[in-house]
Motif scaffolding. Structure first.
Motif, PDB file in Angstrom:
ATOM      1  N   LEU A  37       0.701  -1.096   0.012  1.00  9.13           N
ATOM      2  CA  LEU A  37      -0.089  -0.003  -0.111  1.00  9.13           C
ATOM      3  C   LEU A  37       0.913   1.231  -0.030  1.00  9.13           C
ATOM      4  N   GLY A  38       1.993   1.274   0.737  1.00  9.77           N
ATOM      5  CA  GLY A  38       2.759   2.506   0.993  1.00  9.77           C
ATOM      6  C   GLY A  38       3.129   2.661  -0.562  1.00  9.77           C
ATOM      7  N   ILE A  39       3.842   1.777  -1.182  1.00 12.58           N
ATOM      8  CA  ILE A  39       4.542   1.795  -2.565  1.00 12.58           C
ATOM      9  C   ILE A  39       3.421   2.480  -3.476  1.00 12.58           C
ATOM     10  N   GLU A  40       2.089   1.861  -3.389  1.00 10.61           N
ATOM     11  CA  GLU A  40       1.124   2.362  -4.451  1.00 10.61           C
ATOM     12  C   GLU A  40       0.827   3.785  -4.225  1.00 10.61           C
ATOM     13  N   LEU A  41       0.873   4.024  -2.759  1.00 11.57           N
ATOM     14  CA  LEU A  41       0.487   5.682  -2.536  1.00 11.57           C
ATOM     15  C   LEU A  41       1.452   6.390  -3.019  1.00 11.57           C
ATOM     16  N   ARG A  42       2.827   6.260  -2.853  1.00  8.62           N
ATOM     17  CA  ARG A  42       3.823   6.879  -3.209  1.00  8.62           C
ATOM     18  C   ARG A  42       3.958   6.841  -4.754  1.00  8.62           C
ATOM     19  N   GLU A  43       3.266   6.102  -5.562  1.00  6.90           N
ATOM     20  CA  GLU A  43       3.273   6.000  -7.109  1.00  6.90           C
ATOM     21  C   GLU A  43       2.367   7.171  -7.172  1.00  6.90           C
ATOM     22  N   PHE A  44       0.917   6.962  -6.698  1.00 12.09           N
ATOM     23  CA  PHE A  44      -0.230   7.963  -6.702  1.00 12.09           C
ATOM     24  C   PHE A  44       0.487   9.434  -6.436  1.00 12.09           C
ATOM     25  N   GLY A  45       1.011   9.533  -5.277  1.00  9.22           N
ATOM     26  CA  GLY A  45       1.551  10.858  -4.942  1.00  9.22           C
ATOM     27  C   GLY A  45       2.445  11.305  -5.786  1.00  9.22           C
ATOM     28  N   ASN A  46       3.435  10.732  -6.531  1.00  9.91           N
ATOM     29  CA  ASN A  46       4.357  11.172  -7.524  1.00  9.91           C
ATOM     30  C   ASN A  46       3.519  11.589  -8.712  1.00  9.91           C
ATOM     31  N   LEU A  47       2.474  10.720  -9.128  1.00 10.28           N
ATOM     32  CA  LEU A  47       1.527  11.249 -10.193  1.00 10.28           C
ATOM     33  C   LEU A  47       0.780  12.407  -9.993  1.00 10.28           C
TER      34      LEU A  47
ATOM     35  N   TYR B 274       1.539  14.843  -7.840  1.00 13.14           N
ATOM     36  CA  TYR B 274       2.687  15.966  -7.734  1.00 13.14           C
ATOM     37  C   TYR B 274       3.198  16.609  -9.122  1.00 13.14           C
ATOM     38  N   ASP B 275       3.235  15.537 -10.172  1.00 11.81           N
ATOM     39  CA  ASP B 275       3.638  15.973 -11.374  1.00 11.81           C
ATOM     40  C   ASP B 275       2.455  16.531 -12.270  1.00 11.81           C
ATOM     41  N   GLY B 276       1.197  16.719 -11.490  1.00  7.55           N
ATOM     42  CA  GLY B 276       0.132  17.126 -12.386  1.00  7.55           C
ATOM     43  C   GLY B 276      -0.721  16.185 -13.041  1.00  7.55           C
ATOM     44  N   ASN B 277      -0.522  14.926 -12.813  1.00 10.62           N
ATOM     45  CA  ASN B 277      -1.336  13.871 -13.453  1.00 10.62           C
ATOM     46  C   ASN B 277      -2.350  13.284 -12.602  1.00 10.62           C
ATOM     47  N   SER B 278      -3.288  13.993 -12.542  1.00 10.34           N
ATOM     48  CA  SER B 278      -4.512  13.718 -11.545  1.00 10.34           C
ATOM     49  C   SER B 278      -5.444  13.048 -12.303  1.00 10.34           C
ATOM     50  N   TRP B 279      -6.621  12.375 -11.699  1.00 10.74           N
ATOM     51  CA  TRP B 279      -7.666  11.571 -12.277  1.00 10.74           C
ATOM     52  C   TRP B 279      -8.438  12.675 -13.188  1.00 10.74           C
ATOM     53  N   THR B 280      -8.322  13.981 -13.187  1.00 10.37           N
ATOM     54  CA  THR B 280      -9.393  14.935 -13.838  1.00 10.37           C
ATOM     55  C   THR B 280      -8.451  15.401 -15.183  1.00 10.37           C
ATOM     56  N   SER B 281      -7.139  14.809 -15.462  1.00  8.83           N
ATOM     57  CA  SER B 281      -6.342  15.239 -16.356  1.00  8.83           C
ATOM     58  C   SER B 281      -6.840  14.599 -17.730  1.00  8.83           C
ATOM     59  N   SER B 282      -7.171  13.250 -17.747  1.00  6.10           N
ATOM     60  CA  SER B 282      -7.633  12.547 -19.064  1.00  6.10           C
ATOM     61  C   SER B 282      -8.496  11.584 -18.581  1.00  6.10           C
ATOM     62  N   ALA B 283      -9.188  10.811 -19.583  1.00  5.79           N
ATOM     63  CA  ALA B 283     -10.133   9.656 -19.355  1.00  5.79           C
ATOM     64  C   ALA B 283      -9.377   8.546 -19.000  1.00  5.79           C
ATOM     65  N   PHE B 284      -8.052   8.371 -19.664  1.00 11.27           N
ATOM     66  CA  PHE B 284      -7.160   7.476 -19.419  1.00 11.27           C
ATOM     67  C   PHE B 284      -6.679   7.405 -17.786  1.00 11.27           C
ATOM     68  N   LEU B 285      -6.384   8.549 -17.176  1.00 10.62           N
ATOM     69  CA  LEU B 285      -6.165   8.860 -16.031  1.00 10.62           C
ATOM     70  C   LEU B 285      -7.068   8.364 -14.899  1.00 10.62           C
ATOM     71  N   SER B 286      -8.442   8.979 -15.374  1.00 11.75           N
ATOM     72  CA  SER B 286      -9.490   8.369 -14.520  1.00 11.75           C
ATOM     73  C   SER B 286      -9.982   7.001 -14.315  1.00 11.75           C
TER      74      SER B 286
ATOM     75  N   LEU C 244      -9.490   2.103 -11.356  1.00 14.04           N
ATOM     76  CA  LEU C 244      -9.210   0.639 -11.256  1.00 14.04           C
ATOM     77  C   LEU C 244      -8.234   0.212 -10.126  1.00 14.04           C
ATOM     78  N   VAL C 245      -7.027   1.080 -10.266  1.00 14.13           N
ATOM     79  CA  VAL C 245      -6.023   0.705  -9.192  1.00 14.13           C
ATOM     80  C   VAL C 245      -6.448   1.162  -7.787  1.00 14.13           C
ATOM     81  N   GLY C 246      -7.006   2.293  -7.689  1.00 13.68           N
ATOM     82  CA  GLY C 246      -7.438   2.950  -6.360  1.00 13.68           C
ATOM     83  C   GLY C 246      -8.568   1.858  -5.646  1.00 13.68           C
ATOM     84  N   THR C 247      -9.363   1.528  -6.507  1.00 13.18           N
ATOM     85  CA  THR C 247     -10.553   0.379  -5.872  1.00 13.18           C
ATOM     86  C   THR C 247      -9.736  -0.902  -5.479  1.00 13.18           C
TER      87      THR C 247
ATOM     88  N   HIS D 283      -9.514  -2.179  -1.605  1.00 19.01           N
ATOM     89  CA  HIS D 283     -10.048  -3.373  -1.075  1.00 19.01           C
ATOM     90  C   HIS D 283      -8.698  -3.879  -0.044  1.00 19.01           C
ATOM     91  N   ILE D 284      -7.587  -3.656  -0.563  1.00 15.04           N
ATOM     92  CA  ILE D 284      -6.177  -4.026   0.225  1.00 15.04           C
ATOM     93  C   ILE D 284      -6.423  -2.861   1.789  1.00 15.04           C
TER      94      ILE D 284
END
Lengths: 116, 193
Positions: free
Chosen positions: B100-110, B112-124, B129-132, B136-137
């Motif tokens: 979970l820590g590694i995953e949250l760090r990946e999300f944080g980096n994304l 931080y670089d401005g690639n949030s879920w609002t950026s594109s349909a791909f990122l949403s 998917l990965v957040g759900t 669960h974890i």
């Protein structure tokens, strides 16, 4: 009187080693690409399905269930539903994508009083 | 242990199995959404540019190992060895937390670089998917914490064995979902498909 016989250490360890090998194999196929992209996609998909089956048998012990095999029946029903959702969605959306050009979409929306 | 009570337990476990199967349908709809939308990057970065594959391999191996250790915990449970079961559950808990820590760090980096879920349909679709799966974890870890406390305070009662069996099914199921996230999102994304 357990419905499923108690699992054994060897089962878990073989499942683990097999899954590890399959994961690393798929990873190496992608990081050291030596085939065409479509072949690699096919190979890693096949490896994922094999690992899925390995974990079903070695971790979830689905093959050890005794009759009547309700777990297996619910599982097969689930696989059917999942295939309909996934394959159906991809098929329909690709077909729509293929049949409509951006101009067509724009014309359609303009006729409806909207558009890009 | 009476036959009747064992039958009751088996029925509860079958009920939980049916819940897991419906959860598979939830993930299937998220996978289908991702498969349809993953090319629509709205001029932004693709998965190939964003994903750090060595990082994801480590995540995968951690989760796979935790699936083994929860199995080892269940072996100890069936042999009525409480301390051994607690140790293996503890190892599983730490591995789950590391994942979970590694995953949250990946999300944080994304983010931080401005690639949030609002950026594109791909990122949403990616974050959903990965957040759900990550959610669960998280729930699995909470559950595992509760069960470890119960093992210490109450011990290996029939009810706790039943709950632990369900927890182990849940944890193995999360590992199976991750195989497909690893292959379809990360490996195929890394290929640029």
């Amino acid at each position: 009187m357990m419905r499923t016989p108690a699992p054994r250490l060897r089962t878990y360890l073989s499942g683990y080693v097999l899954s590890l090998v399959l994961t690393v194999a798929a990873y190496l196929l992608v990081t050291h690409p030596s085939y065409s992209t479509s072949l690699i996609v096919g190979l890693i998909s096949a490896l994922a399905v094999v690992q899925f089956l390995v974990q079903l048998v070695f971790f979830l012990h689905i093959s050890a269930e005794r009759k009547p095999r309700w777990k297996l029946m619910v599982f097969i029903f689930m696989v059917g539903i999942v295939l309909i959702i996934v394959v159906g969605s991809i098929w329909i959306m690709n077909n729509l994508n293929y049949r409509m050009t951006p101009q067509q979409i724009n014309t359609y929306l303009n006729n409806q009083g909207g558009g890009f | 242990m009476s036959v009747l009570k064992t039958q009751q337990d088996n029925r509860s476990i079958l009920g939980f199995w049916i819940y897991i199967m419906t959860d598979c349908v939830l993930f299937a709809s998220l996978f289908a959404t991702y498969a349809v939308l993953h090319g629509n990057t709205n001029g932004g970065p693709t998965g190939q540019m964003l994903f750090n594959l060595p990082n994801v391999l480590i995540e995968t191996i951690i989760l796979l190992t935790s699936s083994l250790t929860v199995g080892l915990a269940m072996l100890a449970v069936h042999r009525k060895k409480r301390e051994q079961a607690l140790i293996w559950l503890g190892v599983t808990f730490v591995l789950g937390l590391a994942f979970l820590g590694i995953e949250l760090r990946e999300f944080g980096n994304l983010l931080y670089d401005g690639n949030s879920w609002t950026s594109s349909a791909f990122l949403s679709a990616f974050f959903t998917l990965v957040g759900t799966h990550g959610l669960h974890i998280t729930i699995g870890l909470l559950w595992m914490g509760v069960m470890m406390t119960k093992l210490v305070t109450v011990g290996l009662t029939r009810a706790n064995i039943r709950r632990l069996t369900m927890l182990s099914l849940f944890w193995h199921f999360l590992d199976i979902i991750w195989i497909f996230i690893f292959t379809i999102v990360y490996l195929m994304g890394g290929l640029g498909v």
